[in-house]
Write an enzyme that holds these catalytic residues in place. Structure first.
Site, PDB file in Angstrom:
ATOM      1  CE1 TYR A  23      44.752  30.009  39.218  1.00 29.73           C
ATOM      2  CE2 TYR A  23      44.095  27.782  40.224  1.00 29.73           C
ATOM      3  CZ  TYR A  23      44.865  29.125  40.425  1.00 29.73           C
ATOM      4  OH  TYR A  23      45.041  28.688  41.564  1.00 29.73           O
TER       5      TYR A  23
ATOM      6  CB  SER B 115      47.260  25.727  42.328  1.00 31.01           C
ATOM      7  OG  SER B 115      46.057  24.931  42.570  1.00 31.01           O
TER       8      SER B 115
END
Length: 255
Positions: free
Chosen positions: A156, A144
């Site tokens: 995350y 990501s």
């Protein structure tokens, strides 16, 4: 014949979003695709049906990741579907987000759960896949853009940073077998996780900070994965490819 005719692939988290787009693209290129999912039977079957209706080959494999026995369950279903065939391509796409897992609010439970799914599972899926993978195989991990631009959901982001390191380390380790390991790092992409992009103002703001003037679609990411999975990607390994339309390159000015 497609670029992946005769090949097999496992895509984790493939029932929706980016994972589904990857599964459909690899199948369109000729691969037999194992569509892994955690719990949404209907979505998984829809993905398999869409692939078959388009002339491709696929089967579903259910396994909740991040729990005891997850890899055993996954590979029992995978090997049954492969029916003695090797696994040529592995795409680690499955991941979860914990929006409250900020530096102020994160709990040990948040940390353990997100790392179990996003980091521990890919590592041990790869470990289990390697004996099934022939020399010259492909491993693609989905990361990501939060590894380089800041967001509040620090846990995350940490997991995706770990994925980047995992790919680079394994590319070195597995090079002797001709197995390439690369990372595809999406930018702001329209998925269930980013449902806020369906709001008109939010989509416009993202477009204004992206050189190509829009947010990403799952198919944009799938196309990059297909390159790494194909013979065209044979001389690329240990790399992280940012697939984001030129996100945050600088002021875009008037559109």
């Amino acid at each position: 014949m497609g670029a992946l005719t005769g090949k097999t692939a496992l895509v984790t988290g493939a029932s929706r979003g980016i994972g589904r787009a990857i599964a459909e693209r690899l199948a369109a290129d000729g691969a037999l695709v194992a569509v892994h999912y955690g719990s949404n039977d209907r979505a998984a079957q829809q993905t398999v049906a869409a692939i078959r209706e388009a002339g491709g080959q696929a089967f579903a494999v259910r396994a909740e990741l991040g729990v005891d026995g997850d890899v055993d369950t996954l590979f029992a279903g995978l090997e049954a579907g492969l029916d003695g065939r090797p696994l040529d391509i592995l795409v680690n796409n499955a991941a979860i987000q914990a929006y409250d897992a900020t530096v102020e609010k994160a709990t040990r439970e948040d940390f353990d759960r997100v790392f179990a799914v996003n980091v521990r599972a890919p590592l041990f899926v790869i470990q289990r896949a390697l004996p099934l993978m022939p020399d010259g195989g492909r491993i693609i991990n989905i990361s990501s853009g939060v590894t380089w631009f800041a967001t509040p959901e620090v846990v995350y982001s940490m997991t995706k940073g770990a994925i980047n390191v995992l790919s680079r380390s394994l590319a070195h380790t597995l090079g002797a077998r001709g197995i390439t390991v690369n990372t595809v790092s999406p930018g702001i992409t329209e998925t269930d996780m980013n449902a806020w992009l369906n709001e008109g103002e939010s989509a416009r703001r993202v477009a204004d900070m992206t050189a190509l003037g829009r947010h990403g679609q799952p198919a944009d990411i799938a196309d990059a994965v297909a390159f790494f999975a194909s013979a065209d990607g044979r001389w690329v390994t240990g790399q992280t490819l940012e697939v984001n339309g030129g996100l945050f390159l600088g002021p875009t000015g008037e559109r």
